[in-house]
Design a protein around this motif. Structure first.
Motif, PDB file in Angstrom:
ATOM      1  N   GLY A   1      -2.879  20.232 -12.931  1.00  0.00           N
ATOM      2  CA  GLY A   1      -2.380  20.984 -14.118  1.00  0.00           C
ATOM      3  C   GLY A   1      -2.914  22.084 -14.692  1.00  0.00           C
ATOM      4  O   GLY A   1      -3.474  22.737 -13.734  1.00  0.00           O
ATOM      5  N   ASP A   2      -2.493  22.722 -15.496  1.00  0.00           N
ATOM      6  CA  ASP A   2      -2.778  24.278 -15.856  1.00  0.00           C
ATOM      7  C   ASP A   2      -4.330  24.436 -16.163  1.00  0.00           C
ATOM      8  O   ASP A   2      -4.627  23.690 -17.220  1.00  0.00           O
ATOM      9  CB  ASP A   2      -1.760  24.745 -16.996  1.00  0.00           C
ATOM     10  CG  ASP A   2      -2.144  26.038 -17.269  1.00  0.00           C
ATOM     11  OD1 ASP A   2      -2.589  26.813 -16.640  1.00  0.00           O
ATOM     12  OD2 ASP A   2      -1.426  26.574 -18.423  1.00  0.00           O
ATOM     13  N   LEU A   3      -4.785  25.253 -15.454  1.00  0.00           N
ATOM     14  CA  LEU A   3      -6.326  25.135 -15.438  1.00  0.00           C
ATOM     15  C   LEU A   3      -6.612  26.592 -16.065  1.00  0.00           C
ATOM     16  O   LEU A   3      -8.077  26.670 -16.519  1.00  0.00           O
ATOM     17  CB  LEU A   3      -7.057  25.323 -14.066  1.00  0.00           C
ATOM     18  CG  LEU A   3      -6.593  24.230 -12.999  1.00  0.00           C
ATOM     19  CD1 LEU A   3      -7.530  24.342 -11.719  1.00  0.00           C
ATOM     20  CD2 LEU A   3      -7.260  23.050 -13.870  1.00  0.00           C
ATOM     21  N   ALA A   4      -5.815  27.573 -16.588  1.00  0.00           N
ATOM     22  CA  ALA A   4      -6.010  28.521 -17.253  1.00  0.00           C
ATOM     23  C   ALA A   4      -7.023  28.203 -18.693  1.00  0.00           C
ATOM     24  O   ALA A   4      -6.346  27.079 -19.387  1.00  0.00           O
ATOM     25  CB  ALA A   4      -4.939  29.435 -17.850  1.00  0.00           C
ATOM     26  N   GLY A   5      -7.905  28.799 -19.035  1.00  0.00           N
ATOM     27  CA  GLY A   5      -8.740  28.546 -20.375  1.00  0.00           C
ATOM     28  C   GLY A   5      -9.443  27.173 -20.215  1.00  0.00           C
ATOM     29  O   GLY A   5      -9.795  26.494 -21.287  1.00  0.00           O
ATOM     30  N   VAL A   6      -9.483  26.469 -19.076  1.00  0.00           N
ATOM     31  CA  VAL A   6      -9.828  25.079 -18.973  1.00  0.00           C
ATOM     32  C   VAL A   6     -11.248  25.017 -18.177  1.00  0.00           C
ATOM     33  O   VAL A   6     -11.626  25.512 -17.154  1.00  0.00           O
ATOM     34  CB  VAL A   6      -9.044  24.196 -18.284  1.00  0.00           C
ATOM     35  CG1 VAL A   6      -9.535  22.725 -18.052  1.00  0.00           C
ATOM     36  CG2 VAL A   6      -7.539  23.954 -19.126  1.00  0.00           C
ATOM     37  N   ASP A   7     -12.278  24.206 -18.713  1.00  0.00           N
ATOM     38  CA  ASP A   7     -13.506  24.074 -18.159  1.00  0.00           C
ATOM     39  C   ASP A   7     -13.273  22.923 -16.987  1.00  0.00           C
ATOM     40  O   ASP A   7     -12.636  21.732 -17.509  1.00  0.00           O
ATOM     41  CB  ASP A   7     -14.689  23.549 -18.957  1.00  0.00           C
ATOM     42  CG  ASP A   7     -15.331  24.673 -19.483  1.00  0.00           C
ATOM     43  OD1 ASP A   7     -14.968  25.918 -19.250  1.00  0.00           O
ATOM     44  OD2 ASP A   7     -16.377  24.615 -20.078  1.00  0.00           O
TER      45      ASP A   7
ATOM     46  N   THR B   1     -13.287  23.319  -4.732  1.00  0.00           N
ATOM     47  CA  THR B   1     -13.930  24.251  -5.440  1.00  0.00           C
ATOM     48  C   THR B   1     -13.264  25.634  -5.724  1.00  0.00           C
ATOM     49  O   THR B   1     -12.735  26.405  -6.669  1.00  0.00           O
ATOM     50  CB  THR B   1     -15.393  24.376  -5.267  1.00  0.00           C
ATOM     51  OG1 THR B   1     -16.092  23.465  -4.778  1.00  0.00           O
ATOM     52  CG2 THR B   1     -16.083  25.138  -6.548  1.00  0.00           C
ATOM     53  N   ARG B   2     -13.001  26.143  -4.279  1.00  0.00           N
ATOM     54  CA  ARG B   2     -12.370  27.409  -4.117  1.00  0.00           C
ATOM     55  C   ARG B   2     -10.964  27.237  -4.771  1.00  0.00           C
ATOM     56  O   ARG B   2     -10.341  28.335  -5.220  1.00  0.00           O
ATOM     57  CB  ARG B   2     -12.354  27.857  -2.820  1.00  0.00           C
ATOM     58  CG  ARG B   2     -13.660  28.304  -2.195  1.00  0.00           C
ATOM     59  CD  ARG B   2     -13.902  28.459  -0.899  1.00  0.00           C
ATOM     60  NE  ARG B   2     -13.280  29.422  -0.097  1.00  0.00           N
ATOM     61  CZ  ARG B   2     -13.394  29.728   1.268  1.00  0.00           C
ATOM     62  NH1 ARG B   2     -14.337  29.054   1.812  1.00  0.00           N
ATOM     63  NH2 ARG B   2     -12.586  30.604   1.733  1.00  0.00           N
ATOM     64  N   GLY B   3     -10.141  25.999  -4.501  1.00  0.00           N
ATOM     65  CA  GLY B   3      -8.861  25.942  -4.907  1.00  0.00           C
ATOM     66  C   GLY B   3      -8.837  25.975  -6.339  1.00  0.00           C
ATOM     67  O   GLY B   3      -7.950  26.936  -6.992  1.00  0.00           O
ATOM     68  N   LEU B   4      -9.819  25.297  -6.953  1.00  0.00           N
ATOM     69  CA  LEU B   4      -9.996  25.286  -8.710  1.00  0.00           C
ATOM     70  C   LEU B   4     -10.095  26.817  -9.079  1.00  0.00           C
ATOM     71  O   LEU B   4      -9.396  26.999 -10.222  1.00  0.00           O
ATOM     72  CB  LEU B   4     -10.996  24.446  -8.956  1.00  0.00           C
ATOM     73  CG  LEU B   4     -10.739  22.851  -8.620  1.00  0.00           C
ATOM     74  CD1 LEU B   4     -12.026  22.111  -8.895  1.00  0.00           C
ATOM     75  CD2 LEU B   4      -9.898  22.193  -9.596  1.00  0.00           C
ATOM     76  N   LEU B   5     -10.942  27.699  -8.377  1.00  0.00           N
ATOM     77  CA  LEU B   5     -11.396  28.962  -8.902  1.00  0.00           C
ATOM     78  C   LEU B   5      -9.877  29.752  -8.793  1.00  0.00           C
ATOM     79  O   LEU B   5      -9.615  30.435  -9.651  1.00  0.00           O
ATOM     80  CB  LEU B   5     -12.455  29.281  -8.407  1.00  0.00           C
ATOM     81  CG  LEU B   5     -13.819  28.659  -8.818  1.00  0.00           C
ATOM     82  CD1 LEU B   5     -14.989  28.814  -7.961  1.00  0.00           C
ATOM     83  CD2 LEU B   5     -14.165  29.273 -10.231  1.00  0.00           C
ATOM     84  N   ALA B   6      -9.193  29.803  -7.505  1.00  0.00           N
ATOM     85  CA  ALA B   6      -8.346  30.444  -7.379  1.00  0.00           C
ATOM     86  C   ALA B   6      -7.086  30.315  -8.049  1.00  0.00           C
ATOM     87  O   ALA B   6      -6.186  31.055  -8.448  1.00  0.00           O
ATOM     88  CB  ALA B   6      -7.784  30.540  -5.727  1.00  0.00           C
TER      89      ALA B   6
END
Ligand code: SAM
Length: 279
Positions: free
Chosen positions: A44-50, A62-67
């Protein structure tokens, strides 16, 4: 440089840190960063999400999530050999990746995060199922997490999304579908992993509902469903005999034929049964 960031390709990272896969830790790594970015997008949309990631290994997901823009990632890894590789990722994304060297089953990593929270993991089969059950049974509902995006072996994924009447239908389906929407969002062949596992895998995405689909006391529902599926080939009136002395009339009051078998009964009827047994 890789497809999604300025860090080296995973094959190089694994060779440099000598991260030969260990079977005992269920290590089947995904080395294709386009694929890990795709899995991150499925969360889903990860902007603003922990994001809580369990089992980062050399850090492909991890790199996918950060990118893909996660505000912050907390990665919990049991294998200390992976920590130097993960530290390199943390350095490339200042202040956004925290790595916890721990057994995810021994701690409550969610306590370290701020809502909104999404959970993403590619874990060994037994650890993944145990954590899924834990995340689906918090003391209060709704839980602190918004969604779970988890890799399972295909057969377990099918048990999570199964409908009544199917071979895969059972306790896991009822537990997952009572308070969340669960969907298989990606299927992966063994070759997607290094080394390839023996089985096919699938990613399941579960979104927490604001309230359970049907009212029921969690402990009573769990007891009824466990007893019913313990003897899934038996008629419910026999399988549930130990639950209440007059179980046949309770089943009828819940709209269930006493001769029915557990695998034929839907969530709504199980919840009706649990409500009647509570009183
Ligand atoms: N996320 C990486 C990927 O997709 O390539 C690695 C996936 S690998 C299937 C599973 C990872 O979970 C390994 O790095 C393993 O060391 C880690 N792991 C296994 N059991 C764990 C546990 N109880 N707590 C935390 N990490 C664990």
């Amino acid at each position: 440089m890789s497809a999604i960031d300025s860090l080296p390709p995973l094959r190089e990272v694994i060779a440099r840190h000598e991260l030969s896969a260990r079977k005992a830790l269920g290590q089947n790594f995904i080395l294709d960063l386009n694929l890990t970015a795709r899995i991150a997008r499925l969360a889903g949309d990860l902007a603003g999400v922990d994001v809580l990631e369990v089992g980062p290994g050399p850090g492909g997901l991890t790199r996918g999530l950060l990118a893909m823009g996660a505000r912050r990632v907390l990665a919990v890894e049991k294998d200390p050999r992976c920590l130097p590789a993960l530290a390199e990722i943390a350095a490339a994304y200042p202040g956004r990746l925290e790595v916890l060297h721990a057994d995810a089953l021994a701690i409550d990593p969610l306590a370290y995060l701020n809502p909104p929270i999404r959970i993403v993991a590619n874990l060994p089969y037994n650890v993944g199922t145990e954590l899924l059950v834990r995340w689906l049974t918090p003391p209060v509902w709704p839980p602190v997490w918004q969604s779970l995006t988890l890799m399972f072996q295909r057969e377990v994924a099918e048990r999570i999304v199964a409908k009544p009447g199917s071979e895969a239908y059972g306790r896991l389906a009822l537990l997952a579908q009572w308070r969340s929407d669960a969907r298989i969002v990606l299927s992966l062949p063994p070759e997607a992993f290094t080394p390839p596992p023996k089985v096919h895998s699938a990613v399941v995405h579960l979104t927490a509902l604001a309230a359970p689909r049907f009212a029921a006391d969690p402990a009573v529902l769990n007891r009824v469903v466990a007893a019913a599926f313990n003897q899934r080939r038996k008629m419910l009136r026999s399988a549930l005999r130990g639950i209440a002395p007059d179980i046949e009339s309770v089943l009828v009051a819940a709209g269930i034929a006493p001769t029915a078998r557990a695998e034929e009964i839907g969530l709504e009827q199980f919840c009706a049964l649990a409500r009647l047994l509570k009183t």
